[in-house]
Design a protein around this motif. Structure first.
Motif, PDB file in Angstrom:
ATOM      1  N   PHE A   5       0.826  -1.210   0.000  1.00  0.00           N
ATOM      2  CA  PHE A   5       0.000   0.000   0.000  1.00  0.00           C
ATOM      3  C   PHE A   5       0.860   1.259   0.000  1.00  0.00           C
ATOM      4  O   PHE A   5       0.472   2.278  -0.571  1.00  0.00           O
ATOM      5  CB  PHE A   5      -0.966  -0.004   1.183  1.00  0.00           C
ATOM      6  N   GLY A  43       1.723   1.670  -3.564  1.00  0.00           N
ATOM      7  CA  GLY A  43       0.555   2.095  -4.332  1.00  0.00           C
ATOM      8  C   GLY A  43       0.215   3.555  -4.112  1.00  0.00           C
ATOM      9  O   GLY A  43      -0.036   4.303  -5.066  1.00  0.00           O
ATOM     10  N   LEU A  78      -1.582  -6.580  -9.467  1.00  0.00           N
ATOM     11  CA  LEU A  78      -0.590  -5.834  -8.690  1.00  0.00           C
ATOM     12  C   LEU A  78       0.789  -5.912  -9.345  1.00  0.00           C
ATOM     13  O   LEU A  78       1.525  -4.918  -9.394  1.00  0.00           O
ATOM     14  CB  LEU A  78      -0.527  -6.372  -7.263  1.00  0.00           C
ATOM     15  N   PHE A  91      -3.909   0.219  -9.128  1.00  0.00           N
ATOM     16  CA  PHE A  91      -3.517  -0.413  -7.870  1.00  0.00           C
ATOM     17  C   PHE A  91      -4.682  -0.587  -6.912  1.00  0.00           C
ATOM     18  O   PHE A  91      -4.861  -1.651  -6.306  1.00  0.00           O
ATOM     19  CB  PHE A  91      -2.411   0.394  -7.180  1.00  0.00           C
ATOM     20  N   GLY A 104      -5.629  -3.661  -4.701  1.00  0.00           N
ATOM     21  CA  GLY A 104      -5.133  -3.549  -3.334  1.00  0.00           C
ATOM     22  C   GLY A 104      -6.215  -3.788  -2.306  1.00  0.00           C
ATOM     23  O   GLY A 104      -6.008  -4.510  -1.313  1.00  0.00           O
ATOM     24  N   THR A 125       5.297  -9.627  -5.521  1.00  0.00           N
ATOM     25  CA  THR A 125       3.868  -9.912  -5.316  1.00  0.00           C
ATOM     26  C   THR A 125       3.584 -11.410  -5.174  1.00  0.00           C
ATOM     27  O   THR A 125       2.565 -11.788  -4.591  1.00  0.00           O
ATOM     28  CB  THR A 125       3.027  -9.357  -6.484  1.00  0.00           C
TER      29      THR A 125
END
Length: 403
Positions: A230, A233, A290, A326, A330, A393
Motif C-alpha cells: 500500500f 501504491g 498488482l 492499484f 489492493g 507480489t
C-alpha cells in the motif's frame, strides 16, 4: 430520512426507494469528502510559490507533506475513539470545522514550524472524516444501492486531483498562497455548517479500536507485507502527484502554470478508467494485477527522472493511468488476506499507514534528494522500488491462493 438499519436484501422490491431519493444526503457527504481531500493536496500546486515566498529548500518543502500525512494517519487510527464518544455525525462536523480552522491559522503564519504544526493538526482533523463518512453512508443507503453510492463518493478525491491545480492557478492571479488556503478553509467551515444544519445521518456511535488486538496485529508479517504494497501504491499515485509540480518547475524549468495545467489534465483520464480498473482486477486476478501495476508504473515513474521534453509530457499522463489500477486490486487483497485476525482490521490499519509512508515519507524523501541536487535520481529510485514490488507480489499470501 435519518439512519435506517438495512438488514438485508430482502427489503428490495417494487416499493423500495429509488437511488435518486438518496442523492441529496449522498452529495452532502461527497462535498465534505471533496473539500477534505482538497485541503490535503492543495499544497502540491502551491509548493513552487510557497518555496520561493518562504525561502525554503526542496527538503523543507517535502517535509510539509510529511506532516500532513503524519497527522492524517494518526487521525484515521484514532477516529474510532472520537466517534465512539461524539457519534459519527458530530465527528464529521468536527473534522470539517477543525480542517477549516487549521487552514485559516496556517494562512496567517509565516514561520515554518508554525506551518508544520498547523498542517499536522489539519491532517489529523481530515483523518477523522473517512471512517465516519463511510459508516454514515452505509447506514443511509440500502445494500442494493451501496455499490453506486460508494462509487460516487470516491469521485471526490479524483475530482480533487483535477480541480486543485486549476483552482490554484486561478486564485494566484488575484492573491497569494495564503489567500488560497484562506478560501479553502472558509469552504471547509461552510460545508461543515451546511451539514450541521441540513445534513442527514450519522446519529450513532463508532467503535473504539481494541489496543490488545492492535499489538498482536503489528507482530504479523502479513501486516507489514500489506503496508509495503500500500505504501508503494499510494506513493505511485498521491506521492508522485504531490511533488511533481515542484519537480517540473525547479528541476525541469517548466512554467508553473503549464506544470499545474498538465497535472490537472493528467488526472482526467483516471475518471474514464475507474470502472475499467475493477474489470481488469477481476480478469487478471489480484496478484497478476498488482504485479502488472508495479512493473509498468515503476518503469514510468523512473522514466520521469530520465527523459525531458515531449517524452516527459507523455509520461506525466501515462504514469497516473497505470498507477490507478492499484487500488481496486489492493483493496481486494485486503479482503483475501489469509490471517483471520488481520482481515478484520486490515483496512483501518493498512490504509492509514500506507498513506503515511506513501504520501508522506516518499514525498519528503524525494524533497530531500531534490535539495541534494538528485531530484531526478529520486524518481529513478522510487520507480525501481515499485518495479521490485512487482517482483515480490508472488509472496503475497491470499486466502484463495490465487495464481
Amino acid at each position: 430520512m435519518e439512519d435506517v438499519q438495512h438488514t438485508g436484501h430482502s427489503n428490495k422490491g417494487a416499493t423500495s426507494p429509488s437511488f435518486v431519493s438518496f442523492m441529496g444526503p449522498l452529495f452532502f457527504l461527497v462535498g465534505l469528502f471533496f473539500i477534505n481531500f482538497l485541503s490535503r493536496i492543495i499544497l502540491s500546486p502551491l509548493m513552487p510559490t510557497m518555496e520561493k515566498d518562504l525561502k525554503i529548500g526542496h527538503d523543507q518543502a517535502g517535509s510539509l507533506f510529511f506532516f500532513v500525512s503524519l497527522g492524517y494517519c494518526f487521525g484515521m487510527l484514532t477516529s474510532g475513539f472520537i466517534s465512539s464518544r461524539l457519534m459519527h455525525r458530530r465527528t464529521i462536523i468536527l473534522s470539517s470545522f477543525a480542517v477549516g480552522g487549521a487552514l485559516l491559522s496556517i494562512s496567517f503564519c509565516d514561520d515554518l514550524w508554525g506551518i508544520r504544526v498547523g498542517l499536522l493538526i489539519m491532517g489529523m482533523a481530515a483523518g477523522f472524516y473517512l471512517p465516519s463518512g463511510i459508516e454514515t453512508l452505509t447506514k443511509l443507503v440500502p445494500p442494493w444501492h451501496l455499490g453506486r453510492a460508494l462509487a460516487i463518493h470516491e469521485l471526490a478525491p479524483n475530482l480533487g486531483f483535477i480541480i486543485a491545480p486549476i483552482l490554484v492557478e486561478v486564485l494566484l492571479k488575484w492573491g497569494s498562497w495564503q489567500r488560497v488556503l484562506t478560501l479553502t478553509g472558509l469552504i471547509s467551515l461552510s460545508m461543515g455548517s451546511i451539514f450541521l444544519l441540513w445534513g442527514k445521518g450519522g446519529k450513532f456511535s463508532g467503535e473504539a479500536p481494541n489496543l490488545k488486538i492492535l499489538r498482536n496485529i503489528v507482530k504479523e508479517p502479513s501486516f507489514w507485507v500489506l503496508v509495503f504494497f500500500f505504501s508503494l501504491g499510494v506513493g505511485s499515485t498521491a506521492g508522485v502527484y504531490l511533488i511533481l509540480p515542484l519537480y517540473l518547475v525547479a528541476e525541469k524549468g517548466m512554467d508553473q502554470t503549464l506544470a499545474n495545467t498538465l497535472l490537472a489534465l493528467s488526472r482526467i483520464g483516471i475518471l474514464a478508467t475507474i470502472f475499467l480498473t475493477g474489470w481488469v482486477t477481476d480478469r487478471l486476478g489480484v496478484k497478476n494485477t498488482l504485479k502488472a501495476v508495479f512493473l509498468t508504473s515503476g518503469l514510468a515513474t523512473a522514466m520521469i527522472g530520465i527523459v525531458s521534453g515531449s517524452w516527459l509530457v507523455w509520461l506525466i499522463f501515462l504514469q497516473p493511468l497505470l498507477a490507478a489500477y492499484f487500488f481496486p486490486a489492493g483493496f481486494v487483497a485486503l479482503t483475501k488476506i489469509k490471517s483471520p485476525h488481520l482481515k478484520k482490521v486490515a483496512v483501518s490499519l493498512t490504509v492509514p499507514t500506507g498513506y503515511f509512508i506513501g504520501g508522506g515519507v516518499v514525498t519528503a524523501g524525494l524533497g530531500v534528494l531534490g535539495e541534494a541536487g538528485l531530484f531526478s535520481v529520486g524518481f529513478i529510485i522510487f520507480g525501481s522500488l515499485l518495479f521490485i514490488g512487482g517482483l515480490l507480489t508472488k509472496y503475497l499470501a491470499l486466502s484463495d491462493d490465487e495464481k
